[in-house]
Design an enzyme around this catalytic site. Structure first.
Site, PDB file in Angstrom:
ATOM      1  N   LYS A  28      39.526  34.083  32.087  1.00  0.00           N
ATOM      2  CA  LYS A  28      39.852  32.711  32.846  1.00  0.00           C
ATOM      3  C   LYS A  28      38.566  32.561  33.493  1.00  0.00           C
ATOM      4  CE  LYS A  28      38.892  34.006  37.445  1.00  0.00           C
ATOM      5  NZ  LYS A  28      37.670  33.575  37.807  1.00  0.00           N
ATOM      6  N   PRO A 113      33.234  40.480  29.675  1.00  0.00           N
ATOM      7  CA  PRO A 113      32.372  41.352  30.538  1.00  0.00           C
ATOM      8  C   PRO A 113      32.786  41.744  31.696  1.00  0.00           C
ATOM      9  CG  PRO A 113      31.433  39.267  30.076  1.00  0.00           C
ATOM     10  CD  PRO A 113      32.741  39.012  29.280  1.00  0.00           C
ATOM     11  N   ILE A 114      32.395  43.076  32.238  1.00  0.00           N
ATOM     12  CA  ILE A 114      32.775  43.555  33.374  1.00  0.00           C
ATOM     13  C   ILE A 114      31.947  42.753  34.303  1.00  0.00           C
ATOM     14  CG2 ILE A 114      32.793  45.584  34.777  1.00  0.00           C
ATOM     15  CD1 ILE A 114      32.911  47.173  32.359  1.00  0.00           C
ATOM     16  N   GLY A 117      32.881  37.229  36.702  1.00  0.00           N
ATOM     17  CA  GLY A 117      33.537  36.112  36.929  1.00  0.00           C
ATOM     18  C   GLY A 117      34.362  35.582  36.032  1.00  0.00           C
ATOM     19  N   GLY A 120      37.797  40.046  33.899  1.00  0.00           N
ATOM     20  CA  GLY A 120      38.380  40.744  32.818  1.00  0.00           C
ATOM     21  C   GLY A 120      39.227  41.775  33.335  1.00  0.00           C
ATOM     22  N   GLY A 121      38.707  42.645  34.531  1.00  0.00           N
ATOM     23  CA  GLY A 121      39.627  43.702  35.001  1.00  0.00           C
ATOM     24  C   GLY A 121      41.255  43.221  35.287  1.00  0.00           C
ATOM     25  N   ALA A 123      42.487  40.659  33.600  1.00  0.00           N
ATOM     26  CA  ALA A 123      43.071  40.431  32.616  1.00  0.00           C
ATOM     27  C   ALA A 123      43.692  41.785  31.784  1.00  0.00           C
ATOM     28  CB  ALA A 123      42.201  39.854  31.587  1.00  0.00           C
ATOM     29  N   ASP A 155      43.947  37.272  41.041  1.00  0.00           N
ATOM     30  CA  ASP A 155      43.977  36.616  39.765  1.00  0.00           C
ATOM     31  C   ASP A 155      44.742  37.250  38.809  1.00  0.00           C
ATOM     32  OD1 ASP A 155      41.606  35.377  40.634  1.00  0.00           O
ATOM     33  OD2 ASP A 155      40.330  36.592  39.325  1.00  0.00           O
TER      34      ASP A 155
HETATM   35  O1  C5P Z   1      42.274  40.367  44.701  1.00  0.00           O
HETATM   36  P1  C5P Z   1      41.064  41.007  43.988  1.00  0.00           P
HETATM   37  O2  C5P Z   1      41.034  42.582  44.191  1.00  0.00           O
HETATM   38  O3  C5P Z   1      40.469  40.784  42.613  1.00  0.00           O
HETATM   39  O4  C5P Z   1      39.638  40.457  44.893  1.00  0.00           O
HETATM   40  C1  C5P Z   1      38.508  41.292  44.897  1.00  0.00           C
HETATM   41  C2  C5P Z   1      37.756  41.125  46.313  1.00  0.00           C
HETATM   42  O5  C5P Z   1      37.179  39.411  46.002  1.00  0.00           O
HETATM   43  C3  C5P Z   1      38.356  41.168  47.331  1.00  0.00           C
HETATM   44  O6  C5P Z   1      38.252  42.581  47.743  1.00  0.00           O
HETATM   45  C4  C5P Z   1      37.641  40.094  48.358  1.00  0.00           C
HETATM   46  O7  C5P Z   1      36.678  40.939  48.847  1.00  0.00           O
HETATM   47  C5  C5P Z   1      37.232  38.959  47.417  1.00  0.00           C
HETATM   48  N1  C5P Z   1      38.232  38.012  47.112  1.00  0.00           N
HETATM   49  C6  C5P Z   1      38.419  36.965  48.424  1.00  0.00           C
HETATM   50  N2  C5P Z   1      39.410  36.315  48.664  1.00  0.00           N
HETATM   51  C7  C5P Z   1      40.014  35.963  47.511  1.00  0.00           C
HETATM   52  C8  C5P Z   1      40.016  36.659  46.427  1.00  0.00           C
HETATM   53  C9  C5P Z   1      39.221  37.690  46.414  1.00  0.00           C
HETATM   54  O8  C5P Z   1      37.746  37.434  49.690  1.00  0.00           O
HETATM   55  N3  C5P Z   1      41.082  34.934  47.605  1.00  0.00           N
END
Ligand code: C5P
Length: 317
Positions: A28, A113-114, A117, A120-121, A123, A155
């Site tokens: 994405k 790619p890991i 942005g 990927g994880g 997905a 995501d």
């Molecule tokens: O939700 P996810 O585990 O993918 O988010 C990874 C990190 O990104 C969170 O631990 C947080 O630090 C940051 N994040 C955030 N606000 C969001 C989504 C992600 O601060 N809305």
């Protein structure tokens, strides 16, 4: 002599359960990413427009006696394959939720790619939900899968859905954007090394606390109008990402990557999500190929590739 069996009486093998099940899941980008305040749970309130593009990971699920994950491709060897892996977490969550033993042999082929942005994880977690749902014949609706997906990462629900969608809450509440069908051409420029998403959000908080960045109201109305007009020049002018400043602060050379395609007049360049992947909008497939060539010549990125969007989310193929 044995009578031939009536076809209807023959019990057919249920192929979906015997596997293998192969699921393809896209990366994405965010066409609009406005970040609100930091919440008590450590997440930020988001107002975003997600867009799924044609760079895919592929997850194959086969029956097994335990839950096992193997991996090849982009970044294999850098990711843990244990309980901390989002694929394993997603499979376990679905098994718990549906009361099944979490038994599957999962193999992941990575192209996304890991820490790029591009989610990927997330997905891969979405792919695991869809693949195990098919392998175990649990028959969950897309909505139920999206609910489970939200427990794994912000995501993940979008990657079950795909297309172009609005994301609110911490990004986990998604609803499809209604726009006339149009294929957009993008170029992705991958960096040598990933960026940590929490570090980029923390940099944004730091910049706001020090008056370097503002909190801006986040409605994507102009972007949605631009999507409806199907004109790449108009869309390019509306792309916005609050995480771009913090990503560049942590990785200043991204500024040069964003400027590199100026010589072929890329219509808009933006950091994807928390970066460091940069995304450029092209007028058409030929223009996208020119942008790829300029980026690869520039030496400012590891590699570049042309993709299109929107594409569907995680699907059995
Ligand atoms: O939700 P996810 O585990 O993918 O988010 C990874 C990190 O990104 C969170 O631990 C947080 O630090 C940051 N994040 C955030 N606000 C969001 C989504 C992600 O601060 N809305």
């Amino acid at each position: 002599m044995t009578e031939p069996l009536d076809e209807a009486e023959v019990e057919r093998p249920r192929l979906g359960r015997l596997g293998p099940v192969r699921v393809r899941v896209p990366a994405k980008i965010n066409l609009h990413l406005r970040v609100g305040d930091l919440r008590a749970d450590g997440y930020h309130e988001l107002n975003t427009v997600y867009h799924a593009v044609s760079l895919y990971d592929e997850l194959t699920a086969r029956p097994g006696d335990t839950l096992a994950l193997t991996m090849e491709g982009e970044g294999a060897g850098h990711l843990p394959l244990d309980e901390s892996n989002l694929v394993v977490r997603a499979a376990r969550l679905l098994a718990e939720h549906t009361g099944r033993p979490p038994h599957a042999r999962l193999h992941l082929r990575k192209n996304i790619p890991i820490a790029g942005g591009l989610a990927g994880g997330s997905a891969d977690a979405a792919a695991a939900l869809v693949a195990c749902d098919a392998l175990w014949n649990t028959g969950l609706s897309r909505d139920r899968l999206a609910d489970l997906a939200a427990d794994i990462g912000s995501d993940v629900p979008f990657l079950v859905l795909g297309g172009t969608a609005l994301g609110t809450g911490r990004g986990e509440r998604v609803s499809p954007v209604l726009a006339p069908h149009h294929t957009w051409h993008w170029v992705l420029a991958f960096a040598e090394e990933g960026l940590s998403t929490p570090a980029v959000y923390a940099e944004l908080d730091h910049r706001r606390a020090n008056g370097i960045a503002d909190t801006v109201a986040g409605e994507p109305d102009t972007l949605l109008a631009a999507l409806r007009q199907r004109d790449p020049e108009i869309l390019a002018a509306t792309l916005v990402n609050d995480l771009q400043g913090p990503a560049i602060a942590l990785r200043p050379e991204l500024m040069r990557t964003l400027m590199a395609p100026d010589e072929v007049e890329a219509l808009g360049g933006i950091v994807s999500g928390s970066g460091p992947t940069c995304v450029f909008l092209a007028a058409d497939a030929r223009h996208a190929a020119e942008i790829v060539a300029v980026l690869e010549r520039s030496g400012l990125c590891r590699t570049a590739c042309a993709v299109t969007g929107p594409v569907p989310g995680a699907r059995v193929v």
